[in-house]
Design an enzyme around this catalytic site. Structure first.
Site, PDB file in Angstrom:
ATOM      1  N   LYS A   1      -1.641 -16.161 -74.296  1.00  0.00           N
ATOM      2  CA  LYS A   1      -0.613 -17.411 -73.940  1.00  0.00           C
ATOM      3  C   LYS A   1      -0.709 -18.195 -74.585  1.00  0.00           C
ATOM      4  O   LYS A   1      -1.436 -18.665 -75.700  1.00  0.00           O
ATOM      5  CB  LYS A   1      -1.040 -17.629 -72.452  1.00  0.00           C
ATOM      6  CG  LYS A   1      -2.461 -18.386 -72.134  1.00  0.00           C
ATOM      7  CD  LYS A   1      -2.601 -18.624 -70.650  1.00  0.00           C
ATOM      8  CE  LYS A   1      -3.837 -19.666 -70.667  1.00  0.00           C
ATOM      9  NZ  LYS A   1      -3.810 -19.760 -69.293  1.00  0.00           N
TER      10      LYS A   1
ATOM     11  N   ARG B   1      -5.038 -23.669 -57.537  1.00  0.00           N
ATOM     12  CA  ARG B   1      -3.794 -23.760 -57.941  1.00  0.00           C
ATOM     13  C   ARG B   1      -3.161 -22.580 -57.259  1.00  0.00           C
ATOM     14  O   ARG B   1      -2.973 -22.638 -56.038  1.00  0.00           O
ATOM     15  CB  ARG B   1      -3.866 -23.348 -59.676  1.00  0.00           C
ATOM     16  CG  ARG B   1      -4.653 -24.329 -60.337  1.00  0.00           C
ATOM     17  CD  ARG B   1      -4.302 -24.237 -61.810  1.00  0.00           C
ATOM     18  NE  ARG B   1      -4.533 -22.787 -62.302  1.00  0.00           N
ATOM     19  CZ  ARG B   1      -4.891 -22.566 -63.453  1.00  0.00           C
ATOM     20  NH1 ARG B   1      -4.737 -23.426 -64.332  1.00  0.00           N
ATOM     21  NH2 ARG B   1      -5.227 -21.303 -63.985  1.00  0.00           N
TER      22      ARG B   1
ATOM     23  N   HIS C   1      -9.798 -17.047 -60.261  1.00  0.00           N
ATOM     24  CA  HIS C   1     -10.132 -17.907 -61.579  1.00  0.00           C
ATOM     25  C   HIS C   1     -11.020 -19.053 -61.385  1.00  0.00           C
ATOM     26  O   HIS C   1     -10.878 -19.832 -60.162  1.00  0.00           O
ATOM     27  CB  HIS C   1      -8.869 -18.652 -61.917  1.00  0.00           C
ATOM     28  CG  HIS C   1      -8.782 -19.099 -63.287  1.00  0.00           C
ATOM     29  ND1 HIS C   1      -7.891 -18.435 -64.360  1.00  0.00           N
ATOM     30  CD2 HIS C   1      -9.413 -20.007 -63.853  1.00  0.00           C
ATOM     31  CE1 HIS C   1      -8.200 -18.885 -65.327  1.00  0.00           C
ATOM     32  NE2 HIS C   1      -9.206 -20.145 -65.259  1.00  0.00           N
TER      33      HIS C   1
ATOM     34  N   ARG D   1     -11.495 -11.892 -68.927  1.00  0.00           N
ATOM     35  CA  ARG D   1     -10.160 -12.299 -69.428  1.00  0.00           C
ATOM     36  C   ARG D   1     -10.633 -13.170 -70.632  1.00  0.00           C
ATOM     37  O   ARG D   1     -11.209 -14.358 -70.313  1.00  0.00           O
ATOM     38  CB  ARG D   1      -9.377 -12.978 -68.371  1.00  0.00           C
ATOM     39  CG  ARG D   1      -9.054 -12.043 -67.203  1.00  0.00           C
ATOM     40  CD  ARG D   1      -7.836 -12.920 -66.135  1.00  0.00           C
ATOM     41  NE  ARG D   1      -8.493 -13.960 -65.871  1.00  0.00           N
ATOM     42  CZ  ARG D   1      -9.178 -14.198 -64.710  1.00  0.00           C
ATOM     43  NH1 ARG D   1      -9.431 -13.345 -63.937  1.00  0.00           N
ATOM     44  NH2 ARG D   1      -9.636 -15.510 -64.247  1.00  0.00           N
TER      45      ARG D   1
ATOM     46  N   ASP E   1       6.762 -37.587 -88.210  1.00  0.00           N
ATOM     47  CA  ASP E   1       6.794 -36.368 -89.159  1.00  0.00           C
ATOM     48  C   ASP E   1       5.961 -36.691 -90.462  1.00  0.00           C
ATOM     49  O   ASP E   1       5.738 -35.887 -91.211  1.00  0.00           O
ATOM     50  CB  ASP E   1       8.205 -36.320 -89.663  1.00  0.00           C
ATOM     51  CG  ASP E   1       9.309 -36.210 -88.811  1.00  0.00           C
ATOM     52  OD1 ASP E   1       9.291 -35.113 -88.031  1.00  0.00           O
ATOM     53  OD2 ASP E   1      10.362 -36.953 -88.709  1.00  0.00           O
TER      54      ASP E   1
END
Length: 387
Positions: free
Chosen positions: A35, A133, A163, A218, A312
């Protein structure tokens, strides 16, 4: 190519995955979590290497991340770990993604889309054990929802997971979470409900809590060679960071004592010195929070970042290297000479964690991939024929 880039060592990724496989043993499957653009490393290239070195599945946070992998040709199971709206159910079905579910409404939308498409869709039930969550509450609530899921048409309940909230730091709480998950699995078995895949271990769990590995682990941050927790350094000494961040000097000039540098005139040169400008800033993920704190490496020497970090550009005081020239390579993260600036060190300067440092690197920064000592690809910028 732009004179700001990330080097990703795919051999390090492969070594990390094989080492983790050695820790957890041959039984659990490995899901490579890619992810957030592979934690800033590039999802497609990382997924390829992970699957070549023992991973059997991929994990993402959003449907769009799953679609990117499908469109890149990956046919393995891809689990969407995060929330997917009912409006996206058709995309999940169309692209054969596996979806996390934790409410009946969430699952019904997927079932209806699958029935409409005359296909089956795989889901994993997420159980809440202490992270606070997403997830159905452990125990009876999870059992009730599991029963209902199994009755929905065209839905294959392939997995169940939780989790871990603090596997790298809070031993007792982690054991409590594992126990609550185990208890839920036991209650389901007593009702004759058993899913092919149960999983709880993230990177820290896989390394520090073998009892959390179940049928699959995982692997996220450890895949990229970064510490999954501040107390796990000794246990993960085998990890090799895969990412280095570099830029080339855009300009170098001598300035007199008292010269101020950058927006807000935050830095005043105490003596005559050389100021070098690098062509990156907070729009590239080099946070403004690093103003007055950060250092870079040039030829193995640490040089301070001075003045405010701009959108930048950043400036460094190169007084210790007065001969620095335009085009010279500078390490913001990585090893130069006998020294190294790690993602963990940058995280300490910012008061955050290594995850945020690598994930924040903007997509406008090209990722250059090396394997067996050779450049094998670039993400985010086309390679010219002379490169």
């Amino acid at each position: 190519m732009r004179p700001v880039w990330v080097d990703v060592d795919l051999d390090a990724v492969a070594d990390n995955l094989r080492s983790i496989k050695g820790v957890v043993g041959p039984t659990p499957e490995i899901m490579a979590v890619v992810k957030a653009n592979g934690y800033g490393h590039g999802a497609v290239q990382i997924a390829r290497v992970a699957l070549e070195n023992g991973a059997t599945r991929l994990g993402v946070a959003t449907v769009d991340e799953g679609l990117e992998l499908r469109k890149a040709g990956f046919g393995v199971p891809i689990l969407v770990l995060g929330y997917t709206s009912p409006e996206q159910a058709r995309e999940v079905v169309r692209y054969g993604l596996t979806q996390t579910v934790y409410t009946l409404a969430n699952a019904q939308a997927l079932s209806e889309a699958a029935v409409e498409a005359r296909r089956r869709i795989r889901v994993h039930l997420k159980v809440e054990t202490g992270l606070g969550r997403l997830g159905v509450q452990h125990g009876e609530a999870a059992v009730v929802l599991a029963r209902r899921l199994l009755r929905l048409p065209s839905l294959e309940v392939e997995g169940i997971f939780t989790h871990l909230a603090a596997a790298g730091s809070h031993l007792d709480f982690t054991r409590l979470q594992i126990d609550l998950f185990q208890e839920t699995l036991s209650r389901l078995r007593r009702e004759g409900i058993e899913f092919p895949l149960a999983h709880a271990a993230n990177s820290a769990g896989a390394i520090a809590h073998p009892e959390s590995c179940f049928d699959m682990v995982r692997v996220g941050i450890a895949l990229y060679g970064l510490l999954p927790g501040p107390t796990l350094g000794e246990k993960v000494s085998f990890l090799r960071p895969a990412l280095s961040w570099l830029a080339r000097v855009a300009h170098a000039k001598r300035v007199k004592s008292g010269t101020t540098i950058g927006y807000g005139r935050l830095f005043k040169a105490p003596v005559e010195t050389t100021i070098a400008t690098l062509p990156l800033g907070y729009a590239d993920g080099y946070s403004r929070v690093l103003t007055g704190k950060a250092q870079v490496l040039v030829e193995g020497k640490r040089l301070p970042v001075v003045g405010a970090v701009c959108m930048d550009q950043i400036m460094i005081d190169a007084g210790a290297l007065p001969g620095i020239e335009e085009g010279e390579a500078v390490h913001l993260i990585g090893r130069s000479g006998g020294d190294e600036i790690s993602a963990d060190e940058v995280a300490r300067w910012m008061g955050t964690i290594n995850y945020e440092i690598v994930c924040a690197i903007s997509r406008r920064v090209p990722r250059v991939y090396s394997q067996n000592g050779k450049v094998v690809g670039v993400q985010g910028f086309p390679m010219r024929s002379d490169q």
